[in-house]
Design an enzyme around this catalytic site. Structure first.
Site, PDB file in Angstrom:
ATOM      1  N   ASP A 187      65.739  95.335 -33.793  1.00  0.00           N
ATOM      2  CA  ASP A 187      64.623  94.558 -33.029  1.00  0.00           C
ATOM      3  C   ASP A 187      63.460  93.538 -33.470  1.00  0.00           C
ATOM      4  O   ASP A 187      64.042  93.289 -34.975  1.00  0.00           O
ATOM      5  CB  ASP A 187      63.609  96.120 -33.560  1.00  0.00           C
ATOM      6  CG  ASP A 187      64.874  97.971 -32.746  1.00  0.00           C
ATOM      7  OD1 ASP A 187      65.361  97.581 -32.789  1.00  0.00           O
ATOM      8  OD2 ASP A 187      63.269  97.759 -32.791  1.00  0.00           O
ATOM      9  N   HIS A 249      62.301  99.320 -25.458  1.00  0.00           N
ATOM     10  CA  HIS A 249      61.198  98.381 -25.605  1.00  0.00           C
ATOM     11  C   HIS A 249      61.677  98.023 -24.416  1.00  0.00           C
ATOM     12  O   HIS A 249      60.319  97.403 -23.516  1.00  0.00           O
ATOM     13  CB  HIS A 249      61.217  98.259 -26.741  1.00  0.00           C
ATOM     14  CG  HIS A 249      59.984  98.708 -26.987  1.00  0.00           C
ATOM     15  ND1 HIS A 249      58.787  99.102 -27.322  1.00  0.00           N
ATOM     16  CD2 HIS A 249      60.107  99.882 -28.298  1.00  0.00           C
ATOM     17  CE1 HIS A 249      58.068  99.550 -28.081  1.00  0.00           C
ATOM     18  NE2 HIS A 249      59.050 100.763 -29.133  1.00  0.00           N
ATOM     19  N   ASP A 707      27.588 100.067 -16.098  1.00  0.00           N
ATOM     20  CA  ASP A 707      26.832  99.216 -14.890  1.00  0.00           C
ATOM     21  C   ASP A 707      25.550  98.910 -15.280  1.00  0.00           C
ATOM     22  O   ASP A 707      24.460  98.811 -15.229  1.00  0.00           O
ATOM     23  CB  ASP A 707      26.499  99.525 -13.648  1.00  0.00           C
ATOM     24  CG  ASP A 707      26.703  98.542 -12.859  1.00  0.00           C
ATOM     25  OD1 ASP A 707      26.502  97.525 -12.907  1.00  0.00           O
ATOM     26  OD2 ASP A 707      26.164  99.290 -11.159  1.00  0.00           O
TER      27      ASP A 707
END
Length: 745
Positions: A187, A249, A707
């Protein structure tokens, strides 16, 4: 005068010799001191080793727990596809594209990159196709200088890689007879520095230096795009000497959570979606295994008791875009009418036997009827289990729908028949065998996700949530079946960069150093010659850690691991407190150490040495019990929270990463804003999928409260920042630095 001086000198020398003899320790005292020093040193190193091990366990447990969360998120994506109503034409395009991909003919033609111009103002690397050595050298130099390759070249490089990968088999067969050594790397996870160091130490890919990179090129690291571009560039330059296996992955759903999707969209804001779709196609075409000299099998994850290399050689690997999503199939393909007629004929043939059996059952004793009922339940359970996926693959395992029931009317049919609604009655049909594409999916999941274990046998890998655990017997069986000697795999970070298990038959190789934290682990690669004896080469890319002592490196990694663990505790605060209070009926705020450790393991399921970690996580009362509220004292929200219920707030803390992924998908223009309606609808789906009891009013109140400028849009970046766990010490340090800076001004 001279004699007097001489006599005085001799007297002083004798006195000094006498004093030295008195101060010189005996041999016994010397040995005793040496033993004490040795004992102290051994205890000191043992404590360091203990800290190193539990630090490693924390990192690994949290990593695997994150992968389980990812499986849940991928399940939500499927749920979202089925339930999301497009709002103002802004449906989850990227989710649909990733989970239900439709091949875009535009990406299969050269026009996909020819229509993308490279402006004269572009100062990055320029390459030409077919690639030459000068082009790969240009890319190496550019990436060292933090330059980004233009989207036009990325699209063309991926297009050429896709054409070449289509011609390659599922399993590559290599030979050491044409070269001195073959280098195998594990990896990389976006660690460009590790890749450059490997090339520096071992040589650039060429006919004299062939490579096998065993998957997981992307995600987690910040240079995933550069890493995978370099690998594909050398693959195009030397297709016979640069070999790439697929990892777990190399998957679009994993890329959503672990960073590759976000990295691509940030670096290529205009053509990011096209590049991602092309990456998805290329990833699905990567070979899934490599065999060297017919003796060494190289796969990313591992194997299972059902792994069949012959089947793996024949499957259509490109159809498995994501190993996290179970292939769909429907009962619509079954001819229910014909099945019903077949079952009716079988019933008519057995009618007399059935009547006699029913009579004998009615006349049986209560004990006999009880035993038969128990057997019937076992047969039904066996029937249900036979219709589900095998135990070797636990990723998104299918379940028998509630409308399908095993038919118990005949023992001969109990394990081979399902009852399905047909008109106004239930009709029995033969239980379908797993489709071919489902079997292929299971094979790929096991290859990409499995891990070895020391115990015999094969069991579902529930800790990761996918693949299986395979024991030495499973390894030996596969090796003997195919005439192999050794299995080389990656998929797991190891502190020394590699690990040997199963009596030397299985080797794990991991090439991303400093994976969890600076100094946490070394990287390594393997070289195999004609004798097939592995030689290991270790390294660590870090200028800082070389200046630190062993104690300092362990302390730094330990601190990082404990911070991550405390964040995990904070995200499950209400659940933990509720469980603690069950052991504290008098509300004393304390529980025993045993109860404290038991609650943490039951709630978090991280399989950690909680008693050893207790001094770092909680405070003891005067009577030796644990003050469980002290687990959460070091953490607090990152900003002032809007007025939301505690239940909703904790849910937002816990699933912050997942919510960020979903919001980024909805925000197609990358403005950082989504509409309130999109927020409400997505959150309701998410809470419904998780089974979180949050009413619509709380969600509406949350939407209105965030908001801030009342324009109907939500700045979700600022919103998510409020739900980030911050350690108080870090916050105090930041405030002090800010005050010092202001005072200096």
């Amino acid at each position: 005068m001279g004699c007097g001086t001489s006599v005085a000198t001799e007297t002083q020398l004798k006195k000094l010799e006498t004093d030295e003899a008195g101060r010189t320790p005996s041999l016994a005292l010397t040995i005793k001191a040496a033993v004490l020093i040795q004992r102290w040193y051994r205890r000191y190193m043992a404590r360091l080793e203990m800290r190193r091990r539990y630090t490693w366990n924390i990192f690994q447990s949290i990593e695997y727990a994150g992968e389980q969360d990812q499986l849940q998120l991928s399940s939500f994506f499927s749920f979202m596809l089925d339930n999301f109503t497009q709002l103002s034409g802004n449906g989850p395009d990227l989710i649909t594209q990733l989970l239900d991909p439709v091949v875009d003919p535009w990406l299969d033609r050269e026009i996909c990159y020819n229509l993308v111009p490279v402006p004269d103002s572009y100062t990055g690397p320029r390459i030409s196709f077919p690639l030459g050595v000068s082009d790969t050298n240009t890319l190496l130099s550019a990436f060292k200088e933090q330059q980004i390759l233009h989207a036009r070249y990325v699209l063309q490089l991926l297009y050429e890689a896709k054409k070449l990968l289509k011609q390659m088999p599922n399993i590559n067969h290599l030979s050491t007879s044409y070269t001195k050594d073959i280098t195998i790397c594990g990896d990389l996870h976006g660690h460009l520095d590790d890749l450059l160091l490997i090339f520096y130490k071992n040589g650039l890919p060429s006919a004299e230096t062939p490579y096998v990179f065993n998957g997981d090129f992307v995600d987690r690291g910040k240079k995933s795009v550069e890493v995978v571009i370099m690998l594909f560039a050398y693959f195009l330059l030397y297709p016979d000497y640069m070999h790439l296996n697929r990892g777990n992955h190399e998957d679009p759903i994993m890329n959503l959570r672990y960073g590759f999707t976000k990295e691509v969209m940030q670096k290529y804001k205009i053509h990011g979606r096209e590049i991602l779709q092309l990456f998805q196609d290329v990833f699905s075409l990567l070979p899934i295994a490599t065999v060297i000299d017919g003796k060494v099998l190289i796969v990313h994850g591992g194997i299972s008791d059902q792994t069949d290399l012959n089947l793996l050689s024949s499957i259509k690997r490109h159809k498995v875009k994501s190993a996290l999503r179970f292939p769909r199939y429907s009962l619509e393909k079954l001819d229910i009418g014909q099945s019903c007629r077949h079952v009716k004929r079988m019933r008519s043939m057995d009618s007399s036997c059935s009547s006699s059996r029913s009579y004998s059952r009615s006349q049986g004793t209560p004990g006999q009827r009880k035993r038969r009922c128990k057997l019937k339940r076992e047969d039904s359970a066996a029937s249900t289990s036979s219709s589900s996926s095998s135990s070797s693959s636990s990723v998104c395992s299918p379940q028998t729908p509630s409308s399908l029931r095993p038919c118990p009317s005949s023992p001969s049919l109990s394990c081979k028949v399902l009852q399905v609604p047909y008109l106004d009655s239930l009709s029995s049909i033969p239980l379908p065998s797993p489709p071919q594409h489902e079997q292929e999916w299971k094979q790929i999941v096991d290859i990409l996700w499995s891990d070895p274990k020391t115990q015999e046998g094969c069991s579902p890998n529930l800790f990761r949530g996918g693949g299986c655990y395979f024991g030495p017997d499973v390894t030996q069986k596969l090796l003997l079946q195919h005439g192999l000697q050794m299995l080389i795999r990656s998929h797991e970070c190891k502190q020394e960069g590699y690990e040997i298990c199963h009596g030397g038959k299985v080797i794990t190789i991991f090439s991303a150093s400093n994976y969890y934290e600076e100094g946490s682990n070394r990287g390594a690669y393997i070289k195999l010659g004609r004798e097939l004896v592995p030689r290991f080469y270790q390294y660590q890319v870090s200028r800082i850690t070389r200046k630190l002592t062993l104690t300092q490196r362990i302390r730094a990694a330990e601190g990082s691991a404990l911070r991550a663990l405390k964040e995990k505790l904070f995200a499950h605060r209400s659940e933990l407190v509720g469980s603690f209070q069950q052991y504290d009926p008098d509300n004393t705020g304390t529980v025993s150490v045993c109860e404290w450790a038991q609650v943490l393991e039951c709630v978090l399921r991280l399989d950690l040495p909680w008693r050893t970690l207790r001094p770092h996580l909680a405070r003891l009362a005067s009577d030796g019990s644990v003050e469980y509220q002290s687990c959460f004292e070091d953490m607090e929200p990152g900003a002032t929270l809007p007025k939301v219920t505690p239940n909703l707030a904790e849910t937002l803390f816990r699933y912050r990463t997942d919510i960020e992924i979903i919001f980024n998908i909805i925000d197609k223009d990358h403005s950082g804003l989504i509409s309130i309606e999109e927020f409400r609808h997505t959150w309701r789906l998410f809470s419904a999928h998780l089974g979180v009891a949050i009413d619509d009013r709380a969600i509406d109140d949350l939407a209105r409260s965030i908001d801030f400028n009342k324009d109907g849009s939500i700045d979700f970046t600022e919103f998510l920042e409020a739900f980030r766990v911050v350690h108080k010490l870090d916050k105090d340090a930041q405030l002090s630095k800010k005050m010092d800076k202001e005072n200096s001004l």
